[in-house]
Design an enzyme around this catalytic site. Structure first.
Site, short mmCIF file in Angstrom:
data_model
loop_
_atom_site.label_atom_id
_atom_site.label_comp_id
_atom_site.label_asym_id
_atom_site.label_seq_id
_atom_site.Cartn_x
_atom_site.Cartn_y
_atom_site.Cartn_z
N LYS A 1 61.50 13.98 5.36
CA LYS A 1 62.14 13.13 6.39
C LYS A 1 61.32 11.84 6.49
CE LYS A 1 64.23 11.49 10.04
NZ LYS A 1 63.36 10.29 10.17
N GLU B 1 47.75 14.60 9.70
CA GLU B 1 46.85 13.44 9.70
C GLU B 1 47.35 12.52 10.81
OE1 GLU B 1 45.99 9.38 7.33
OE2 GLU B 1 46.56 11.08 6.08
N CYS C 1 45.56 3.88 9.80
CA CYS C 1 44.95 4.86 10.71
C CYS C 1 43.43 4.94 10.54
CB CYS C 1 45.57 6.23 10.49
SG CYS C 1 45.54 6.80 8.78
N GLU D 1 44.72 3.61 19.82
CA GLU D 1 44.99 3.07 18.49
C GLU D 1 45.96 1.89 18.62
OE1 GLU D 1 45.65 5.00 14.14
OE2 GLU D 1 47.01 5.69 15.70
#
Length: 494
Positions: free
Chosen positions: A189, A265, A299, A398
């Protein structure tokens, strides 16, 4: 099925998804727009799949795993992935144009988006072919008897892969190829914002390989519930996901009822600890470059720079000069290294966190807003924030934008404490003239990986992943391959 604007290089990808070996549109014909983030214009469309489409894809993957030889025939899997590798090499430039179109990644830095994942297909084909799926561990004494023991590595089963938009083609490959080579079947997906990086992979699998129907499926959709349906489906044995920690928590919850294996992750808020003996002219220009080169949409980005108070002003000046000179603009220009953010919403999030940082006491040394020279595109200026409060939102959340938060410290112990003051633990960095000193500090960081004086920890042969709320499990290396395998211990008479 494609459109081309020859003057810009813009290329729309295949709008179809791949279910049970057939490239297809959703039954109702619905589509959603794919926006070029550099121009804010519609570059093309993708089919808008439904939860029914996802159910069909999972059913196909379940059937292919349970009834075909895919899980047991290593040489066939090797041949199919080798076919895929060759096909991807032939389509490399088409894939590059699609990545620049839907991601806004500058064409000059697309190696990690295109060439690297193509070579990864070959790597996993070779690794999986040579892997020892049955290991004889010899004789063992237990309770006065001697037995011979074998360890058998079985594929997990049906793997659902949910991928993000920042490096979509790379992650579509990284989350599916080791799973396939280990003998699993896969339902991919892709992210809503970058569907073509997934649909093109599905098209190439269908048209140019002997991978059987149902072994590899790609479901496109603009609806969050379609990905959620994949996570919750009891016929799916494992979910692999890269993305936000919030979504990772939801995936864990969705799979709890079936104790589904998860490989996650998640987010990061990495710190770069610059020690007082470091060569700032080597460490800091690269730190500023890494903050901007993917528009900060990485990231592992060390977005917190920890500078010793004794060299604070010196370090700020180097960072500011680098960021003010950084080439930002049209991603089709080979001289450009920073393109736009992926969407209007992402740009607003970045600008909002910058404003919040200023409200909490940070100083903007450069950037902080939208570049005035661009009339269109979701651009954000390379931004340097000084005097950042280590507990503020801008230091804790983040950002996923071209923003560096600089925090001063007095002692080495304080620097380590600030670096570890985060719910995340994906990566980190340490710079020092004394490599042993840098190593000692890096070993105190609660992270899954760390760069020391510019050394590269990331690669296909070494495990990669996070601690704390940055994820579960590891990708790459033997550890990463074994994530997609179950371990069965067999006892035989001596």
């Amino acid at each position: 099925m494609t459109t081309v604007e020859s003057d810009s290089g813009v290329l729309a990808g295949d709008p179809r998804m791949l279910i049970d070996g057939e490239l297809q549109l959703t039954a109702g014909g619905a589509t959603f727009d794919v926006i070029n983030p550099a121009t804010e214009e519609v570059a093309g469309v993708a089919t808008d799949g439904t939860t029914d489409d996802m159910a069909r894809a999972v059913d196909a993957a379940r059937r292919a795993f349970d009834t075909t030889e895919w899980s047991r025939d290593v040489e066939f899997r090797y041949r199919c992935l080798t076919q895929l590798h060759s096909a991807l090499q032939r389509d490399q430039e088409r894939l590059r144009r699609i990545v620049v179109t839907e991601v806004g990644c500058p064409v000059g830095v697309t190696w990690s988006h295109v060439e690297s994942p193509i070579e990864e297909v070959e790597h996993w084909a070779e690794f999986g072919r040579s892997f020892q799926y049955l290991e004889d561990t010899g004789l063992h004494q237990t309770m006065g008897t001697s037995s011979r023991r074998l360890i058998h590595y079985d594929p997990v089963g049906v793997v659902g892969a949910i991928t993000p938009w920042n490096v979509p083609f790379y992650l579509n490959v990284a989350e599916t190829m080791p799973a396939l080579m280990a003998g699993n079947t896969v339902v991919l997906k892709p992210a809503q914002l970058t569907p073509w990086a997934g649909s093109e992979l599905g098209r190439i699998v269908a048209e140019e390989t002997d991978i059987p129907a149902g072994v590899f499926n790609v479901v496109l959709s603009n609806a969050n519930e379609v990905g959620a349906a994949l996570s919750a489906d009891p016929r799916v044995d494992m979910i692999t996901f890269t993305g936000s920690t919030a979504t990772g928590r939801a995936i864990l919850a969705a799979g709890a009822s079936t104790v589904k294996r998860t490989l996650l992750e998640l987010g990061g808020k990495s710190a770069h600890v610059v020690l007082d003996d470091a060569d700032l002219t080597k460490a800091l220009p690269m730190a500023a470059t890494m903050a901007c080169i993917m528009s900060g949409q990485s990231c592992v980005l060390p977005s917190r720079i920890l500078l010793p108070r004794s060299r604070y002003d010196e370090g700020l000046a180097i960072l500011q000069a680098t960021m003010e000179a950084f080439p930002i603009g049209d991603p089709w220009d080979p001289a450009v290294l920073q393109g736009p953010q992926i969407s209007a919403g992402q740009r607003e999030k970045v600008l909002g966190l910058i404003a919040d940082g200023v409200a909490s006491g940070a100083r903007v040394l450069t950037g902080g807003g939208v570049p005035p020279q661009f009339e269109r595109g979701y651009y954000v200026q390379p931004t340097l924030l000084a005097d950042v409060d280590p507990d503020s939102r801008v230091a804790q959340e983040e950002i996923f934008g071209p923003v560096l938060s600089v925090i001063p410290y007095e002692t080495e112990d304080e620097a380590v404490a600030i670096a570890n003051n985060s719910i995340y633990g994906l990566s980190g960095e340490v710079s020092s003239a004394d490599e042993e000193r840098a190593l000692a500090v890096a070993m105190r960081l609660r992270t899954g990986s760390a760069t020391i004086n510019g050394g590269m920890y990331f690669g296909l042969t070494s495990p990669f992943g996070g601690t704390k709320q940055s994820g579960l499990g590891r990708r790459n290396g033997a550890h990463g391959f074994q994530e997609y395998l179950e371990i069965k211990t067999l006892g035989l008479p001596a």
